[in-house]
Design a protein around this motif. Sequence first.
Motif, PDB file in Angstrom:
ATOM      1  N   ARG A 225       0.842  -1.203   0.000  1.00 37.63           N
ATOM      2  CA  ARG A 225       0.000   0.000   0.000  1.00 37.63           C
ATOM      3  C   ARG A 225       0.874   1.248   0.000  1.00 37.63           C
ATOM      4  N   LEU A 226       2.096   1.095   0.508  1.00 34.51           N
ATOM      5  CA  LEU A 226       3.053   2.197   0.449  1.00 34.51           C
ATOM      6  C   LEU A 226       3.662   2.262  -0.940  1.00 34.51           C
ATOM      7  N   GLY A 227       4.119   1.117  -1.458  1.00 34.55           N
ATOM      8  CA  GLY A 227       4.684   1.085  -2.799  1.00 34.55           C
ATOM      9  C   GLY A 227       4.916  -0.333  -3.260  1.00 34.55           C
ATOM     10  N   ARG A 228       5.000  -0.514  -4.589  1.00 31.07           N
ATOM     11  CA  ARG A 228       5.219  -1.842  -5.171  1.00 31.07           C
ATOM     12  C   ARG A 228       6.585  -1.978  -5.842  1.00 31.07           C
ATOM     13  N   ASN A 229       7.327  -0.900  -5.876  1.00 30.67           N
ATOM     14  CA  ASN A 229       8.675  -0.960  -6.397  1.00 30.67           C
ATOM     15  C   ASN A 229       9.616  -1.162  -5.221  1.00 30.67           C
ATOM     16  N   LYS A 230      10.271  -2.313  -5.190  1.00 30.40           N
ATOM     17  CA  LYS A 230      11.070  -2.679  -4.016  1.00 30.40           C
ATOM     18  C   LYS A 230      12.115  -1.630  -3.673  1.00 30.40           C
ATOM     19  N   LYS A 231      12.925  -1.246  -4.649  1.00 30.50           N
ATOM     20  CA  LYS A 231      14.019  -0.312  -4.391  1.00 30.50           C
ATOM     21  C   LYS A 231      13.491   1.022  -3.872  1.00 30.50           C
ATOM     22  N   GLU A 232      12.468   1.558  -4.540  1.00 32.21           N
ATOM     23  CA  GLU A 232      11.935   2.861  -4.130  1.00 32.21           C
ATOM     24  C   GLU A 232      11.253   2.780  -2.771  1.00 32.21           C
ATOM     25  N   THR A 233      10.588   1.674  -2.492  1.00 32.52           N
ATOM     26  CA  THR A 233       9.927   1.512  -1.200  1.00 32.52           C
ATOM     27  C   THR A 233      10.947   1.472  -0.068  1.00 32.52           C
ATOM     28  N   LEU A 234      12.005   0.715  -0.264  1.00 35.43           N
ATOM     29  CA  LEU A 234      13.054   0.644   0.755  1.00 35.43           C
ATOM     30  C   LEU A 234      13.727   2.003   0.938  1.00 35.43           C
ATOM     31  N   ASN A 235      13.891   2.746  -0.154  1.00 38.28           N
ATOM     32  CA  ASN A 235      14.465   4.094  -0.059  1.00 38.28           C
ATOM     33  C   ASN A 235      13.561   5.024   0.741  1.00 38.28           C
ATOM     34  N   GLU A 236      12.262   4.895   0.525  1.00 36.03           N
ATOM     35  CA  GLU A 236      11.316   5.730   1.280  1.00 36.03           C
ATOM     36  C   GLU A 236      11.384   5.417   2.773  1.00 36.03           C
ATOM     37  N   LEU A 237      11.430   4.130   3.094  1.00 36.84           N
ATOM     38  CA  LEU A 237      11.497   3.741   4.500  1.00 36.84           C
ATOM     39  C   LEU A 237      12.791   4.230   5.149  1.00 36.84           C
ATOM     40  N   GLN A 238      13.871   4.221   4.373  1.00 32.62           N
ATOM     41  CA  GLN A 238      15.141   4.742   4.896  1.00 32.62           C
ATOM     42  C   GLN A 238      15.060   6.254   5.103  1.00 32.62           C
ATOM     43  N   TYR A 239      14.356   6.924   4.199  1.00 35.33           N
ATOM     44  CA  TYR A 239      14.145   8.375   4.328  1.00 35.33           C
ATOM     45  C   TYR A 239      13.475   8.691   5.660  1.00 35.33           C
ATOM     46  N   TYR A 240      12.447   7.911   6.009  1.00 37.80           N
ATOM     47  CA  TYR A 240      11.749   8.141   7.276  1.00 37.80           C
ATOM     48  C   TYR A 240      12.636   7.810   8.466  1.00 37.80           C
ATOM     49  N   ALA A 241      13.366   6.710   8.355  1.00 35.29           N
ATOM     50  CA  ALA A 241      14.250   6.313   9.458  1.00 35.29           C
ATOM     51  C   ALA A 241      15.297   7.391   9.722  1.00 35.29           C
ATOM     52  N   ASP A 242      15.861   7.958   8.663  1.00 37.76           N
ATOM     53  CA  ASP A 242      16.894   8.991   8.797  1.00 37.76           C
ATOM     54  C   ASP A 242      16.349  10.254   9.460  1.00 37.76           C
ATOM     55  N   ARG A 243      15.042  10.481   9.355  1.00 35.06           N
ATOM     56  CA  ARG A 243      14.445  11.699   9.895  1.00 35.06           C
ATOM     57  C   ARG A 243      13.685  11.461  11.200  1.00 35.06           C
ATOM     58  N   GLY A 244      13.842  10.265  11.743  1.00 39.44           N
ATOM     59  CA  GLY A 244      13.198   9.984  13.019  1.00 39.44           C
ATOM     60  C   GLY A 244      11.694   9.869  12.929  1.00 39.44           C
ATOM     61  N   ILE A 245      11.204   9.442  11.767  1.00 40.69           N
ATOM     62  CA  ILE A 245       9.765   9.224  11.566  1.00 40.69           C
ATOM     63  C   ILE A 245       9.522   7.717  11.566  1.00 40.69           C
ATOM     64  N   ARG A 246       8.718   7.266  12.479  1.00 41.18           N
ATOM     65  CA  ARG A 246       8.462   5.835  12.608  1.00 41.18           C
ATOM     66  C   ARG A 246       7.402   5.381  11.609  1.00 41.18           C
ATOM     67  N   VAL A 247       7.595   4.191  11.042  1.00 39.04           N
ATOM     68  CA  VAL A 247       6.610   3.609  10.133  1.00 39.04           C
ATOM     69  C   VAL A 247       6.107   2.312  10.740  1.00 39.04           C
ATOM     70  N   MET A 248       4.790   2.235  10.922  1.00 38.23           N
ATOM     71  CA  MET A 248       4.159   1.026  11.452  1.00 38.23           C
ATOM     72  C   MET A 248       3.409   0.347  10.310  1.00 38.23           C
ATOM     73  N   ILE A 249       3.729  -0.918  10.063  1.00 42.01           N
ATOM     74  CA  ILE A 249       3.091  -1.685   8.988  1.00 42.01           C
ATOM     75  C   ILE A 249       2.270  -2.792   9.628  1.00 42.01           C
ATOM     76  N   LEU A 250       0.968  -2.703   9.506  1.00 41.80           N
ATOM     77  CA  LEU A 250       0.088  -3.597  10.253  1.00 41.80           C
ATOM     78  C   LEU A 250       0.272  -5.067   9.908  1.00 41.80           C
ATOM     79  N   GLU A 251       0.687  -5.374   8.669  1.00 39.31           N
ATOM     80  CA  GLU A 251       0.862  -6.786   8.297  1.00 39.31           C
ATOM     81  C   GLU A 251       2.164  -7.358   8.857  1.00 39.31           C
ATOM     82  N   ILE A 252       3.030  -6.512   9.405  1.00 42.99           N
ATOM     83  CA  ILE A 252       4.290  -6.964   9.997  1.00 42.99           C
ATOM     84  C   ILE A 252       4.279  -6.588  11.479  1.00 42.99           C
TER      85      ILE A 252
END
Length: 216
Positions: A74-101
Amino acid sequence: MGYYYGYHRTSTKKQHLDRGIDEIEQFCRNRGIHLEKIFTDQQSGMNFDRPRYIVLRNDILRPGDTLIVTEVDRLGRNKKETLNELQYYADRGIRVMILEIPTTLQDLTGLQDNMAAMVLDTINHMLIEIYATIAQAEFEKREKRQREGIQKKKDRGEWADYGRPKAMDFEKFKEEYKRVQEKEIQPFALMRELGLSQSTFYRYKKQYEAEIEEGI
């Protein structure tokens, strides 16, 4: 303490957003979380150029905030770009909660054992990468099936105007075109009435006249 925001996406407007929205809201109610807002898009997940997502990412989320999504895809279907987005949030201290995980729902800051926190963080990264890989593979498989389906339609002559489905059945067109021959209506007026493009109308007309000449 930061704010909580949700994000949900569907690929097309024919798909309903309700299920994902309800899932995020129910999760927050069960956890006693005050949810500020859920942002939604109805657009492909193969890139992040989505209007509401861009607003959420660039203008709303701040360090200390939390982003909640139901599933990785639901966030993204492109693996590389999705992982980059999650790293972007991690670098800025923004937590991401994924309900399926479920492991992403555990607050690592509450763990006194640094080693345990590192292990859980590693598990989260591994699971997210696995889910992102599956999401991209499913998208590519569906795209492949669609391309094969389109090609089969083209091979059968059921696909016209560079990939658009036929505007109407040819037999129906023949019945309607008889009105032109009987002077009941002008060709251009019939074309507009049937909602056909000029190229489609005259292709059908040519096919119809060819059948007449051959006595079909």
